[in-house]
Design an enzyme around this catalytic site. Structure first.
Site, PDB file in Angstrom:
ATOM      1  N   HIS A   1      -4.319   7.503   2.139  1.00  0.00           N
ATOM      2  CA  HIS A   1      -4.566   6.191   1.528  1.00  0.00           C
ATOM      3  C   HIS A   1      -5.707   5.510   2.282  1.00  0.00           C
ATOM      4  CE1 HIS A   1      -4.189   2.144   0.095  1.00  0.00           C
ATOM      5  NE2 HIS A   1      -3.944   1.707   1.310  1.00  0.00           N
TER       6      HIS A   1
ATOM      7  N   CYS B   1       0.801  -1.230   0.000  1.00  0.00           N
ATOM      8  CA  CYS B   1       0.000   0.000   0.000  1.00  0.00           C
ATOM      9  C   CYS B   1       0.829   1.274   0.000  1.00  0.00           C
ATOM     10  CB  CYS B   1      -0.940   0.007   1.194  1.00  0.00           C
ATOM     11  SG  CYS B   1      -2.091  -1.350   1.139  1.00  0.00           S
TER      12      CYS B   1
ATOM     13  N   PHE C   1      -9.776  -5.515  -1.266  1.00  0.00           N
ATOM     14  CA  PHE C   1      -8.851  -5.118  -2.331  1.00  0.00           C
ATOM     15  C   PHE C   1      -9.482  -5.178  -3.723  1.00  0.00           C
ATOM     16  CE2 PHE C   1      -5.935  -6.401   1.091  1.00  0.00           C
ATOM     17  CZ  PHE C   1      -5.238  -5.213   1.216  1.00  0.00           C
TER      18      PHE C   1
ATOM     19  N   ASN D   1      -9.731  -0.811  -1.924  1.00  0.00           N
ATOM     20  CA  ASN D   1      -8.311  -0.543  -1.648  1.00  0.00           C
ATOM     21  C   ASN D   1      -7.489  -1.162  -2.788  1.00  0.00           C
ATOM     22  OD1 ASN D   1      -5.660  -0.644  -0.737  1.00  0.00           O
ATOM     23  ND2 ASN D   1      -6.212  -1.113   1.379  1.00  0.00           N
TER      24      ASN D   1
HETATM   25  C1  LIG Z   1     -12.922  -5.842   8.008  1.00  0.00           C
HETATM   26  C2  LIG Z   1     -13.656  -4.570   8.363  1.00  0.00           C
HETATM   27  C3  LIG Z   1     -14.442  -4.067   7.171  1.00  0.00           C
HETATM   28  C4  LIG Z   1     -14.640  -4.870   9.498  1.00  0.00           C
HETATM   29  O1  LIG Z   1     -15.264  -3.702   9.931  1.00  0.00           O
HETATM   30  P1  LIG Z   1     -15.420  -3.394  11.478  1.00  0.00           P
HETATM   31  O2  LIG Z   1     -14.078  -3.555  12.098  1.00  0.00           O
HETATM   32  O3  LIG Z   1     -16.115  -2.105  11.652  1.00  0.00           O
HETATM   33  O4  LIG Z   1     -16.465  -4.500  11.918  1.00  0.00           O
HETATM   34  P2  LIG Z   1     -16.368  -5.610  13.057  1.00  0.00           P
HETATM   35  O5  LIG Z   1     -15.438  -5.218  14.147  1.00  0.00           O
HETATM   36  O6  LIG Z   1     -17.781  -5.938  13.428  1.00  0.00           O
HETATM   37  O7  LIG Z   1     -15.753  -6.846  12.282  1.00  0.00           O
HETATM   38  C5  LIG Z   1     -16.528  -7.664  11.397  1.00  0.00           C
HETATM   39  C6  LIG Z   1     -15.854  -8.998  11.370  1.00  0.00           C
HETATM   40  O8  LIG Z   1     -14.585  -8.862  10.701  1.00  0.00           O
HETATM   41  C7  LIG Z   1     -13.546  -9.461  11.513  1.00  0.00           C
HETATM   42  N1  LIG Z   1     -12.295  -8.773  11.222  1.00  0.00           N
HETATM   43  C8  LIG Z   1     -12.062  -7.460  11.254  1.00  0.00           C
HETATM   44  N2  LIG Z   1     -10.790  -7.205  10.884  1.00  0.00           N
HETATM   45  C9  LIG Z   1     -10.213  -8.398  10.626  1.00  0.00           C
HETATM   46  C10 LIG Z   1      -8.934  -8.805  10.190  1.00  0.00           C
HETATM   47  N3  LIG Z   1      -7.966  -7.925   9.922  1.00  0.00           N
HETATM   48  N4  LIG Z   1      -8.696 -10.113  10.018  1.00  0.00           N
HETATM   49  C11 LIG Z   1      -9.681 -11.019  10.251  1.00  0.00           C
HETATM   50  N5  LIG Z   1     -10.921 -10.684  10.638  1.00  0.00           N
HETATM   51  C12 LIG Z   1     -11.190  -9.403  10.843  1.00  0.00           C
HETATM   52  C13 LIG Z   1     -14.067  -9.259  12.927  1.00  0.00           C
HETATM   53  O9  LIG Z   1     -13.449 -10.169  13.813  1.00  0.00           O
HETATM   54  C14 LIG Z   1     -15.547  -9.543  12.768  1.00  0.00           C
HETATM   55  O10 LIG Z   1     -15.782 -10.935  12.732  1.00  0.00           O
HETATM   56  P3  LIG Z   1     -17.152 -11.570  13.343  1.00  0.00           P
HETATM   57  O11 LIG Z   1     -18.277 -10.961  12.536  1.00  0.00           O
HETATM   58  O12 LIG Z   1     -16.991 -13.045  13.126  1.00  0.00           O
HETATM   59  O13 LIG Z   1     -17.191 -11.178  14.781  1.00  0.00           O
HETATM   60  C15 LIG Z   1     -12.692  -3.493   8.881  1.00  0.00           C
HETATM   61  O14 LIG Z   1     -12.163  -3.843  10.148  1.00  0.00           O
HETATM   62  C16 LIG Z   1     -11.563  -3.264   7.922  1.00  0.00           C
HETATM   63  O15 LIG Z   1     -11.723  -2.595   6.854  1.00  0.00           O
HETATM   64  N6  LIG Z   1     -10.403  -3.800   8.259  1.00  0.00           N
HETATM   65  C17 LIG Z   1      -9.268  -3.834   7.357  1.00  0.00           C
HETATM   66  C18 LIG Z   1      -8.376  -2.696   7.630  1.00  0.00           C
HETATM   67  C19 LIG Z   1      -6.971  -2.981   7.144  1.00  0.00           C
HETATM   68  O16 LIG Z   1      -6.261  -3.788   7.747  1.00  0.00           O
HETATM   69  N7  LIG Z   1      -6.587  -2.304   6.099  1.00  0.00           N
HETATM   70  C20 LIG Z   1      -5.213  -2.277   5.713  1.00  0.00           C
HETATM   71  C21 LIG Z   1      -5.082  -2.910   4.385  1.00  0.00           C
HETATM   72  S1  LIG Z   1      -3.412  -2.832   3.915  1.00  0.00           S
HETATM   73  C22 LIG Z   1      -3.237  -1.214   3.593  1.00  0.00           C
HETATM   74  O17 LIG Z   1      -4.038  -0.625   2.970  1.00  0.00           O
HETATM   75  C23 LIG Z   1      -2.018  -0.597   4.140  1.00  0.00           C
HETATM   76  C24 LIG Z   1      -2.238   0.825   4.486  1.00  0.00           C
HETATM   77  O18 LIG Z   1      -3.214   1.150   5.201  1.00  0.00           O
HETATM   78  O19 LIG Z   1      -1.432   1.628   4.019  1.00  0.00           O
END
Ligand SMILES: CC(C)(COP(=O)(O)OP(=O)(O)OC[C@H]1O[C@@H](n2cnc3c(N)ncnc32)[C@H](O)[C@@H]1OP(=O)(O)O)[C@@H](O)C(=O)NCCC(=O)NCCSC(=O)CC(=O)O
Length: 401
Positions: A311, A175, A223, A344
């Site tokens: 980003h 990213c 992604f 993303n």
């Molecule tokens: C996945 C999400 C949409 C979920 O939204 P919320 O966190 O608001 O919702 P929530 O807490 O109810 O979570 C919903 C379900 O997703 C799961 N969950 C959340 N994040 C997780 C992860 N990283 N790995 C595995 N599971 C995950 C939770 O446990 C939950 O499971 P259950 O429903 O079973 O309880 C969000 O957390 C998100 O966008 N996370 C990704 C962010 C990220 O890491 N981005 C970086 C990409 S790399 C990048 O771009 C680098 C950079 O930033 O420069």
């Protein structure tokens, strides 16, 4: 040209031997182009159903319900993908991580990914208005470059760049690759008078794609594929060149001990990636300190004095940045819009955000209601919270007085 005697070096570089070392002014972005593959445009609300169908995973009902839940929380409406159902039909090995598929993926990406970059770069070059042969440097970033000669040479050939173009490829930066490429372009442009740097970044999820499982579910929800390109040059500018964003200062910052938080690993079955659940929290906890480091004692009294090109790594990342920096509503609107429309796209995403910002700026200029501040910043977690990386940008076509 290298010379053991600095005085001789100055004489030679000032003379016929080549470009003089320093540009007169800071680097600026002179044009921006973006593109997406048109093969598969996926609305997010039906994505889980479709993914589980095409990967023959419908029997994993619990996992499918979880992906539906996650998709709802992403604030993404649609994404673009290079991969088609036909391709998956022809390559059943892409579905099973136990089967070797890296060679086939690399072959496909080697041909198609530079073409995606070409499309974005051609738009940037057309906007710039000068011939492609005036480009002196190329910096290419992608997480899909796993062979040599690599995508930088292919792109240079597709665009008929001059054979003396100085090429650099950034591989697997994920990213933060787009921002790092812009950072390098600034240094190249400012240290080589007259240089014009083409920065390109193309990302396709094909190299990582696999049947859904617990480990890759968030990646599947987040992604998408896309490419962006920017022409960077420092003044003096030639007639017709129009600085869009002046690149005033750039820094990179690493949060220690977070190497495990985001990672990518090439395996026989494709690239595996890992996103720790703590990423949004770590970015929230560290973004302000990294910004203060970047501004080096010269930070504004309020972060709202700036415009922001963040980003959009994910919706909770933007939410945490909003909260921690106490940003007014709408400050991250460009990032949120790009996330909504494209997902993303890893390193390519920042080009879309910059493009969106300049469109918003143009709209404001045309309507006579300038709202976007003159100065801006671009923080990003990288492959980790570990490297929020920051640009200060100058969005006024005129130079800072
Ligand atoms: C996945 C999400 C949409 C979920 O939204 P919320 O966190 O608001 O919702 P929530 O807490 O109810 O979570 C919903 C379900 O997703 C799961 N969950 C959340 N994040 C997780 C992860 N990283 N790995 C595995 N599971 C995950 C939770 O446990 C939950 O499971 P259950 O429903 O079973 O309880 C969000 O957390 C998100 O966008 N996370 C990704 C962010 C990220 O890491 N981005 C970086 C990409 S790399 C990048 O771009 C680098 C950079 O930033 O420069």
């Amino acid at each position: 040209t290298y010379n053991a005697h600095p005085s001789a070096m100055t004489a030679r570089t000032n003379g016929k031997m080549g470009m003089r070392q320093q540009a007169e002014d800071p680097a600026a972005m002179l044009a921006i182009g973006t593109t997406n593959p048109t093969n598969l445009l996926q609305p997010q609300d039906v994505f889980a159903e479709k993914l589980f169908r095409v990967t023959k995973s419908d029997h994993l009902t619990e996992l499918k319900e979880k992906l539906k839940r996650i998709c709802k929380h992403t604030c993404i409406e649609k994404r673009h993908f290079h991969l088609t159902e036909e391709t998956l039909g022809a390559h059943p090995e892409f579905l099973d991580r136990e089967l070797p598929s890296l060679d086939a993926r690399i072959d496909m990406v080697a041909t198609d990914m530079p073409k995606l970059a070409q499309s974005a770069a051609a738009k940037a070059i057309a906007e710039w208005g000068r011939p492609a042969t005036d480009i002196t440097h190329l910096v290419f970033s992608t997480y899909s470059a796993l062979q040599a000669p690599s995508a930088d040479l292919k792109l240079a050939t597709l665009l008929s760049l001059r054979t003396t173009v100085c090429r650099t490829i950034l591989s697997l930066h994920g990213c933060y690759g787009g921002a790092r490429a812009l950072h390098l372009a600034k240094e190249l442009a400012e240290n080589n008078r007259g240089a014009r740097v083409l920065v390109a970044c193309a990302e396709t999820t094909l190299i990582c794609f696999g049947s859904p499982n617990r480990a890759n579910l968030v990646g599947h929800a987040l992604f998408g594929d896309g490419a962006g390109a920017v022409i960077v040059g420092a003044g003096p500018f030639s007639e017709g060149e129009r600085p869009l964003f002046e690149m005033v200062t750039t820094t990179q910052n690493t949060i220690p001990w977070t190497e495990h938080v985001i990672s990518m690993q090439a395996t026989a079955g494709g690239i595996d990636f890992h996103l720790a659940i703590q990423v949004p929290m770590l970015i929230g906890q560290n973004v302000e300190r990294c910004l203060l480091d970047a501004f080096d004692g010269d930070a504004p009294a309020s972060w709202n004095e700036l415009f922001w090109a963040v980003h959009p790594g994910g919706r909770p990342i933007l939410d945490n940045i909003d909260t921690v920096l106490k940003l007014e509503p709408g400050k991250l609107a460009a990032s949120r819009r790009v996330l909504r429309e494209y997902g993303n796209m890893s390193g390519a995403t920042i080009f879309f955000v910059l493009d969106e910002l300049r469109r918003r700026r143009k709209k404001e200029e045309d309507s006579g209601h300038l709202l976007l501040p003159e100065w801006g910043a671009r923080p990003s977690g990288r492959e980790s919270p570990s490297r929020p990386c920051c640009f200060a940008l100058h969005a006024n076509p005129c130079r800072r007085s």
